[in-house]
Scaffold this motif. Structure first.
Motif, PDB file in Angstrom:
ATOM      1  N   THR A  35      -3.415   5.748   5.047  1.00 30.20           N
ATOM      2  CA  THR A  35      -4.302   6.383   6.023  1.00 30.20           C
ATOM      3  C   THR A  35      -4.948   5.337   6.924  1.00 30.20           C
ATOM      4  OG1 THR A  35      -6.024   6.202   4.357  1.00 30.20           O
ATOM      5  CG2 THR A  35      -4.855   8.303   4.504  1.00 30.20           C
ATOM      6  N   LEU A  36      -4.393   4.105   6.907  1.00 28.66           N
ATOM      7  CA  LEU A  36      -5.013   3.026   7.686  1.00 28.66           C
ATOM      8  C   LEU A  36      -4.873   3.275   9.183  1.00 28.66           C
ATOM      9  CD1 LEU A  36      -4.284  -0.574   6.434  1.00 28.66           C
ATOM     10  CD2 LEU A  36      -6.435   0.641   6.590  1.00 28.66           C
ATOM     11  N   PRO A  37      -5.957   3.143   9.932  1.00 30.89           N
ATOM     12  CA  PRO A  37      -5.826   3.195  11.392  1.00 30.89           C
ATOM     13  C   PRO A  37      -5.017   2.001  11.899  1.00 30.89           C
ATOM     14  CG  PRO A  37      -8.045   2.550  10.725  1.00 30.89           C
ATOM     15  CD  PRO A  37      -7.351   2.969   9.490  1.00 30.89           C
ATOM     16  N   ALA A  38      -4.370   2.177  13.040  1.00 24.99           N
ATOM     17  CA  ALA A  38      -3.430   1.159  13.503  1.00 24.99           C
ATOM     18  C   ALA A  38      -4.098  -0.205  13.712  1.00 24.99           C
ATOM     19  CB  ALA A  38      -2.784   1.618  14.801  1.00 24.99           C
ATOM     20  N   GLY A  39      -5.258  -0.237  14.325  1.00 23.04           N
ATOM     21  CA  GLY A  39      -5.818  -1.549  14.674  1.00 23.04           C
ATOM     22  C   GLY A  39      -6.707  -2.150  13.606  1.00 23.04           C
ATOM     23  N   TRP A  40      -6.768  -1.528  12.415  1.00 22.89           N
ATOM     24  CA  TRP A  40      -7.683  -1.996  11.369  1.00 22.89           C
ATOM     25  C   TRP A  40      -7.385  -3.445  11.034  1.00 22.89           C
ATOM     26  CZ3 TRP A  40      -6.899  -4.022   6.518  1.00 22.89           C
ATOM     27  CH2 TRP A  40      -7.999  -4.078   5.647  1.00 22.89           C
ATOM     28  N   PRO A  41      -8.323  -4.332  10.745  1.00 21.75           N
ATOM     29  CA  PRO A  41      -9.770  -4.128  10.889  1.00 21.75           C
ATOM     30  C   PRO A  41     -10.208  -4.332  12.345  1.00 21.75           C
ATOM     31  CG  PRO A  41      -9.306  -6.291   9.982  1.00 21.75           C
ATOM     32  CD  PRO A  41      -7.978  -5.639  10.205  1.00 21.75           C
ATOM     33  N   THR A  42     -11.084  -3.418  12.820  1.00 24.90           N
ATOM     34  CA  THR A  42     -11.502  -3.533  14.217  1.00 24.90           C
ATOM     35  C   THR A  42     -12.736  -4.408  14.364  1.00 24.90           C
ATOM     36  OG1 THR A  42     -12.548  -1.412  13.808  1.00 24.90           O
ATOM     37  CG2 THR A  42     -10.507  -1.400  15.079  1.00 24.90           C
ATOM     38  N   ALA A  43     -13.632  -4.368  13.374  1.00 23.58           N
ATOM     39  CA  ALA A  43     -14.867  -5.140  13.516  1.00 23.58           C
ATOM     40  C   ALA A  43     -14.814  -6.449  12.733  1.00 23.58           C
ATOM     41  CB  ALA A  43     -16.046  -4.301  13.031  1.00 23.58           C
ATOM     42  N   GLY A  44     -14.095  -6.427  11.590  1.00 23.29           N
ATOM     43  CA  GLY A  44     -14.063  -7.634  10.768  1.00 23.29           C
ATOM     44  C   GLY A  44     -15.315  -7.764   9.913  1.00 23.29           C
ATOM     45  N   HIS A  45     -15.841  -6.625   9.496  1.00 21.50           N
ATOM     46  CA  HIS A  45     -17.063  -6.612   8.700  1.00 21.50           C
ATOM     47  C   HIS A  45     -16.660  -6.640   7.218  1.00 21.50           C
ATOM     48  CE1 HIS A  45     -20.522  -3.961   7.022  1.00 21.50           C
ATOM     49  NE2 HIS A  45     -20.715  -5.233   6.771  1.00 21.50           N
ATOM     50  N   ILE A  46     -17.109  -7.673   6.494  1.00 22.64           N
ATOM     51  CA  ILE A  46     -16.680  -7.824   5.090  1.00 22.64           C
ATOM     52  C   ILE A  46     -17.871  -7.612   4.171  1.00 22.64           C
ATOM     53  CG2 ILE A  46     -15.659  -9.407   3.408  1.00 22.64           C
ATOM     54  CD1 ILE A  46     -14.484 -10.979   5.716  1.00 22.64           C
ATOM     55  N   GLU A  47     -17.707  -6.679   3.205  1.00 20.63           N
ATOM     56  CA  GLU A  47     -18.745  -6.548   2.173  1.00 20.63           C
ATOM     57  C   GLU A  47     -18.118  -6.936   0.846  1.00 20.63           C
ATOM     58  OE1 GLU A  47     -20.656  -2.460   2.317  1.00 20.63           O
ATOM     59  OE2 GLU A  47     -18.952  -2.277   3.692  1.00 20.63           O
TER      60      GLU A  47
END
Length: 1420
Positions: free
Chosen positions: A1171-1183
């Protein structure tokens, strides 16, 4: 007369005892013949005494009986072996080979091996059960003989040529005022040798092994002559059945004669094979030894012409070819001899009509020759594909971590599969050719018989085909079949061996390093330790010089630094001093012993301690000193087995820094006069580098007073050295001390100022590494250090190996100041924790039927069943045609003719032709099936290996994996199908023969079951030992190649330390160890053959015996049929067992290939419903939430409870001391190791729920070790061809490689060599940067990516990252803190847990761990 004979016998006995013979064959035979002759007299004397008791001379009779008894006693005594004579050398061997002490009878029947076989039957054999090799088979005996003969051959073809050389000369008289002698020159006329032709390896081999081998030819001649006794006796037997007036004893006499002859024939043949195999074994030992010795002395240029894989192939494949050929080579003269004899007897039998048969044979020969030639060309093509495939596999396995990080496995799987497909296409063609040749050689004897009989019957109607003529001829035709089949085989085998011979000859005649490249003057001769006058050096004779106009004088005890940009020739200078480069002109001298630390540490697969001792004696106090000075104590704390931890191949379980320090420790330990250090401080972090410089290299270090030449980038060390050489483009532009050079305002001052201004702090701690000239890595393979235990190693890269971190979770962080006691820590470490690689295990017990089932499934069941059916048809029609022949010969003769002979002939022909068609079909079916199976098995194995997790590759030596892809795959490709054909063929043959004999003489039914049982028992008894011996042999074969591989990578180090002899001895030891398992397996084959042929001989004898007994009720035709089949049984039985055991031993390859299907696998690469969106990761936010992981189930957590929140676009540095778990974090992010607790989310998606490729292809890493694969530069950047050329050029431009690449002749298609060795280390690092720029994902991980480049390149990379990845999240594992001082935040790890996380300025204000580290680096 008798008295003289006995006297002679007595003398002979005494003579042989003097010579130390323990059991004499001559005497045994003498007593045997004497007793046989005496028995005749004995019988007649007894009959005489019974019939005419009056005329008996008591004295004469008594003496004769006493004489007869004495003869019997002598005969019995001759059967046993004497004790070894008292004057023989004592054998100090724990488990000597029993052959030398065995009696003559035991030797000819191979009884002496029975002890070993019994052991093998009771329990699987082990190492300790094997005998030692006989001295004449050992490497130290065999190899020098060949090497010596080969050198003689080489000297024959060289002729001297005059050549002038310039040489500086010291004049003793005129000295300048400061006592320095004036330079003078003289022209030297030297004689150099030039080659006039190629030396002949063949002559060398013949002269070495010929004499022993000639004995076998004698055996062969006797055997060939005995072969024709069988048909002759058959003729007499048929005559006897036809002639009812002949007395009975004739029949029994013929039968006994038949038995004796066949038995003698058996014994002689087996003796012949034994000699052949032993010769073959010695030949292999000699070739492996010669190749190994040569590999240690060839020049770098020659080394470049062949890859490691090809050289290893010389040892494995080509040496094997010779072994295979040796057993057959006598057929070259023996086959024609057999053919001539057979034709002579046939002519006597059938007269001129034999010529028809000969014509058919002659026509067959060119056909077979054409097929053989074709097969050869295909073979060469296949070898080439195979070499390419293995080379690629080698690289894939070496760079597997990079493939995993970049998610490139599929691209490489396709590359390997493409090569494999072309290989299989060639195999398929070979298979069709094979079918044609099988067809010709199964049908040849039949066609010959058909044409001969047809001509014989049709030429003259008075020619009657009776049983005697037909079956004697058939028996002779069957004899003919063997040499005719063998000839093409021998020829193709010779062709293969000649290809191998050529490859070996080329390798053995490569240029060797010139001993005189470097002079070694006497210790007292001059004050200079190192001198180069007007030196010009190149890598090979024909290259233009890499180093020119080099003039250096280094006094004893000086510390010299060599500096310069990437690729300026610093490492080449050291190579020139070591004599590794071709000296084109000038003079080099080094005084005293040399120690060398290469730029890329070369680590052996041995314990850490052995790596440091390097064959020297252990001196504990000095060893402790060295280990401490090289900062290895903290590492010994961490390693699971202390200094007895086994280091994996190429040092996989050490970090880069640790490898480098072990390499330095090895050099320091051997305490030499001159030290050449090629940038050893680059791979370690600042404080360790400082420590090593102070404690080891510097003016106060362990090496003070020795001459040290240090290639370095560490500007901070320069003020402390005595002399600095500045290199630019292969020339030394300036030399002098630090202050002098600064004062001169030359290139050096400029070089220094640029760095000092831009980065004041760098002078304190820069320990950047230079990426030496491509050439420096000649022979050293790049292998990603798998382990980061090193704050400053290019360590922190992925695949943390094993237990290396088992103390990281709990243990104390090793501080420099702690007094560590290595011994104390050693005791606590468990012994098995120190083991790393798993040796190839030998499976025991029978090969399971499931393996055969697997193989049949791989072929496809319908095809398998169809093949068996075709076999059945073939043998049925073959039996039919012979039975028809026997009916034909029994036809009544009316007025000297046989009435319906045309009909008989027609049916006979038809049956023969149907037989041919069946043969052709089954041959094609089996071969094609084999190819289908091998394609399927290779594909699944490749997929399974690529799907394995990193931990699998750390545990499994690459040698084992390569072995599966090379040796086992080759077995499945070409060996198994042909063995299956022969196995089925001989099985049906035996069954058919038994059936015929049973029909003819039903009485044989009494004999066949017990013989069958005996046969079966012997076979099982043999297979139990044979299989285990074969396994032991193949397990002991891997270490030979592993060691050879290792040596090839470290030749320069081995030569520098002068350790060649020790490595040669080690290699010889491993070869002998391998042959120790091979020798009993040859003897076991002979043992088996003698016993089985005995069974066969019994069947022949009984068939003849019962035929003689039932002679009144038997027709001659049936009797002829039965005995001619019986004569074939021996060969078929022999062949059947040989094939069934071959099948068992070879099918193991399928088992081994399948076993990687059952090992653990990584998570799925791609999930079905993603279910991954094509451009993922868009923000690059890592938790990162409460994250922890462990390296193995049984270890504690390496990092635990880490919770961090990183916003998109932040730049975060990750720092920490050795073993703090920095690299573990990136491993967790890429899921190289799965999480043990907690989770990591990127843009809110839990990474554990993604397919591995989805995750790994969307985040980018620039790894610490730049790994390149052989192939085009373009392929190295973008293996999936997903980007346009413009994109690639743009990435290269941003990576500062555009100028370099556009200057190459092939631009983007520039071929990178194995491991990227034709680019310098710095350039390789930039290629990795270009990969990252090309992928341009939102998250970038830098794993100390700049440790390997000089400061200039480092600045380029850092600035590129700052501009190009401005909006991306960047995680940097930093060893040089100055690179991350401008980052938004820094994560400090300690003992696997998060210690601090804040901006650099706040952390420095806090005065915590980060502050301490910054202080150490001189940043605050």
């Amino acid at each position: 007369m008798l008295g003289v004979t006995m006297l002679l016998a007595t003398f002979l006995i005494q003579y042989e005892r003097k010579k130390g013979v323990q059991s004499s064959g001559v005497m045994l035979n003498f007593w045997l013949i004497t007793i046989v002759c005496a028995t005749v007299t004995f019988r007649s004397k007894i009959l005489h005494a019974l019939n005419e008791p009056a005329s008996v001379n008591v004295f004469k009779y008594t003496t004769f009986y006493i004489y007869y008894t004495m003869l019997l006693i002598s005969l019995i005594l001759a059967c046993f072996s004497d004790r070894p004579p008292l004057f023989s050398q004592a054998v100090r061997d724990s488990n000597p080979c029993p052959e030398s002490g065995a009696s003559f009878l035991s030797r000819i029947t191979f009884w002496w091996i029975t002890g070993l076989m019994v052991t093998g039957y009771k329990r699987p054999l082990e190492e300790k059960d094997l005998w030692s090799l006989n001295t004449e088979d050992k490497s130290q005996r065999v190899v020098p003989q060949l090497v010596c003969r080969w050198d003689q051959e080489c000297n024959k073809v060289k002729r001297p040529v005059d050549k002038t050389l310039y040489s500086p000369k010291r004049s003793a008289r005129e000295e300048k005022k400061d006592g320095q002698p004036i330079e003078e020159s003289e022209i030297l006329l030297t004689k150099t040798l030039q080659k006039t032709g190629d030396p002949s390896l063949f002559c060398a081999l013949c002269r070495t092994f010929g004499p022993y081998f000639l004995v076998s030819s004698l055996y062969k001649i006797i055997h060939d002559i005995l072969m024709f006794v069988g048909p002759e006796i058959l003729r007499l037997l048929i005559q006897f059945v036809n002639d009812s007036s002949a007395p009975d004893w004739h029949g029994y006499f013929y039968t006994t004669l038949l038995f004796v002859c066949t038995c003698v024939q058996t014994l002689i043949l087996q003796k012949y094979f034994h000699v052949c195999f032993v010769t073959g074994m010695r030949l292999r030992t000699a070739i492996v030894g010669a190749v190994y010795r040569k590999a240690l002395v060839i020049t770098n240029a020659a080394r470049r012409t062949s890859t490691v894989g090809e050289i290893v192939n010389l040892m494995s494949v080509d040496a094997q070819r010779f072994m295979d050929l040796i057993t057959y080579i006598n057929m070259i003269w023996s086959a024609p001899l057999q053919v001539i004899l057979a034709l002579y007897f046939l002519w006597q039998n059938l007269g001129p009509s034999v010529l028809a048969g000969i014509a058919v044979m002659v026509l067959m020969v060119p056909l077979n020759a054409v097929i053989a030639m074709k097969t050869k060309t295909y073979q060469v093509a296949q070898m080439k594909s195979k070499d390419n495939r293995i080379k690629l596999m080698n690289e894939v396995l070496n760079g597997i971590k990079v493939l995993k990080l970049y998610a490139w496995e599929l691209a490489f799987k396709d590359k390997v599969s493409a090569i494999r497909e072309s290989e299989l296409r060639v195999l398929k063609k070979t298979a069709y050719l094979g079918a044609v040749s099988t067809f010709t050689w199964v049908c040849a004897p039949f066609l010959v018989a058909l044409s001969t009989f047809a001509v014989y019957v049709l030429v003259d109607e008075h020619n009657i085909l009776d049983a005697q003529k037909a079956f004697v001829s058939l028996a002779l035709f069957n004899i003919l079949r063997f040499p005719l089949n063998m000839l093409p085989m021998v020829i193709s085998s010779m062709v293969q061996a000649s290809v191998s011979m050529k490859r070996l000859r080329v390798f053995l005649s490569h240029e060797e390093l010139d001993e005189d490249n470097v002079e070694r003057p006497a210790i007292s001769s001059s004050p200079d330790s190192i001198r180069i006058v007007d030196g010009a050096f190149s890598w090979s004779k024909d290259d233009s010089p890499t180093l020119k106009r080099i003039n250096v004088c280094i006094p004893e005890g000086a510390l010299v630094a060599v500096v310069g940009h990437v690729g300026s020739g610093k490492s080449s200078l050291l190579s020139a001093l070591l004599g590794e480069m071709q000296k084109q002109e000038g003079y080099v001298s080094i005084k005293g012993s040399v120690a060398y630390v290469p730029q890329q540490a070369w680590i052996q697969n041995a314990t850490l301690k052995d790596n440091i001792l390097f064959g020297r004696d252990a001196k504990d106090s000095w060893y402790q000193k060295v280990v401490e000075a090289c900062a290895l104590l903290p590492d010994l704390e961490i390693l699971p087995g202390g200094d007895s931890t086994e280091i994996g191949e190429k040092g996989v379980n050490l970090s880069g820094g640790q490898k480098q320090r072990v390499s330095v420790a090895r050099a320091v330990y051997c305490s030499c006069a001159v030290y050449l250090l090629d940038d050893p401080l680059s791979a370690v972090d600042a404080h360790v580098g400082k420590h090593i410089f102070e404690k080891v290299i510097g003016p106060q270090g362990l090496l003070q007073g020795r001459t040290r030449v240090l290639v370095t980038h560490g500007l901070s060390f320069l003020p402390q050295v005595d002399l600095i050489l500045v290199m630019v483009d292969g020339e030394i532009t300036e030399m002098g001390s630090y202050t002098e050079l600064l004062g001169r305002q030359g290139a050096f001052a400029e070089f220094l100022h640029t760095y000092t201004n831009t980065e004041q702090e760098e002078v304190e701690e820069s320990v950047a590494e230079e990426g030496g000239e491509a050439e420096d890595e000649k022979g050293k393979s790049e292998e990603a250090p798998r382990k980061g235990l090193e704050n400053g190693g290019p360590a922190a890269m992925l695949g943390q190996s094993l237990n290396s971190l088992n103390t990281a979770g709990t243990g104390k962080t090793p501080q420099k100041t702690e007094p560590n006691d290595v011994a104390a820590s050693k005791k606590t470490k468990s012994a098995d924790a120190a083991r790393l690689t798993e040796a190839d295990k030998a499976n025991t017990g029978r090969v399971k039927l499931s393996v055969f089932w697997e193989y049949m499934k791989a072929i496809g069941l319908p095809l398998s069943i169809f093949s068996v059916f075709l076999f059945f048809c073939h043998h049925l029609s073959s039996l039919g045609s012979n039975y028809w022949l026997s009916l034909w010969t029994d036809d009544p003769v009316i007025n000297n003719t046989q009435p319906n002979r045309e009909m008989r002939l027609g049916v006979y022909g038809a049956l023969g032709i149907s037989q041919g068609i069946a043969v052709f079909c089954y041959s094609v079916a089996v071969s094609v099936g084999g190819i289908l199976a091998s394609r399927y098995l290779h594909q699944t194995m490749l997929y399974n290996v690529l799907r394995s997790p990193m931990s699998f590759f750390e545990r499994t030596p690459s040698g084992n994996l390569v072995n599966r892809f090379a040796k086992e795959t080759d077995t499945i490709d070409s060996v198994i199908p042909s063995i299956i054909k022969m196995f089925m063929g001989s099985m049906f043959n035996v069954l058919g023969s038994c059936a015929v004999i049973l029909i003819a003489t039903p009485l044989v039914a009494i004999i066949i079951p017990p013989l069958g049982l005996f046969y079966f028992f012997v076979q099982r008894f043999y297979v139990a030992s044979s299989r285990q011996l074969k396994r032991l042999e193949s397990v002991s074969r891997s270490p030979v190649y592993t060691h050879f591989n290792e040596t090839l990578l470290g030749t320069s180090v081995i030569r520098a330390f002068g350790e060649q002899q020790r490595f040669i001895t080690e290699s010889d030891g491993r070869v002998d160890h391998n042959q120790k398992a091979y020798f009993p397996s040859i003897v076991a084959n002979r043992w088996l053959a003698v016993r089985l042929e005995f069974v066969g001989n019994c069947i022949v004898t009984f068939a003849a015996l019962f035929a003689v007994m039932a002679r009144d009720s038997l027709s001659p035709g049936i009797m002829g049929l039965s005995i001619s089949y019986a004569l074939q049984v021996t060969a078929s039985l022999n062949w059947l067992v040989r094939m069934s055991s071959e099948l068992e031993t070879n099918i193991v390859a399928v088992e081994k290939v399948k076993e990687y299907g059952d090992t653990e696998k990584e998570a799925e690469w791609r999930l079905e419903h993603s279910t991954l969106p094509a451009g993922w990761p868009t923000a690059g936010h890592i938790e990162i939430h409460n994250f922890g992981l462990r390296y193995r189930e049984d270890l504690e957590l390496a990092i635990s409870d880490i919770s961090v929140n990183i916003e998109g676009g932040e730049k975060v540095g990750i720092v920490g001391r050795t073993g703090a778990g920095k690299s573990s974090l990136t491993l967790g992010l890429f899921r190289i190791i799965e999480a043990a607790q907690g989770e990591i989310r990127i843009d809110g998606v839990n990474v554990a729920e993604l397919g591995l490729h989805e995750l790994r292809s969307r985040i980018t890493i620039i790894p610490q070790d730049p790994v390149l694969f052989s192939g085009s530069l373009r392929m190295n950047l973008d293996p999936f061809d997903g980007y346009t050329d413009e994109d690639v050029w743009r990435a290269l431009e941003l990576a500062h490689l555009k100028n370099f690449v556009s200057g190459l002749p092939d631009k983007l298609n520039h071929e990178c060599s194995e491991g990227g060795e034709n680019l310098s280390l710095g350039q390789r690092q930039l290629v990795c940067l270009a990969r990252a720029l090309l992928r341009k994902t939102k998250i970038l991980v830098l794993d100390e990516a700049t440790a390997a480049v000089d400061l200039e390149t480092d600045n380029l990379i850092q600035s590129t990252i700052r501009t190009q990845f401005e909006d991306c999240t960047v995680l940097t594992i930093a060893h040089r803190l100055n690179t991350i001082m401008d980052y938004t935040r820094v994560l400090v790890l300690d003992k696997g847990q998060m210690a601090e996380f804040d901006s650099p300025s706040n952390l420095i204000a806090k005065k915590g761990i980060f502050y301490k580290m910054a202080k150490d680096s001189g940043l605050v």
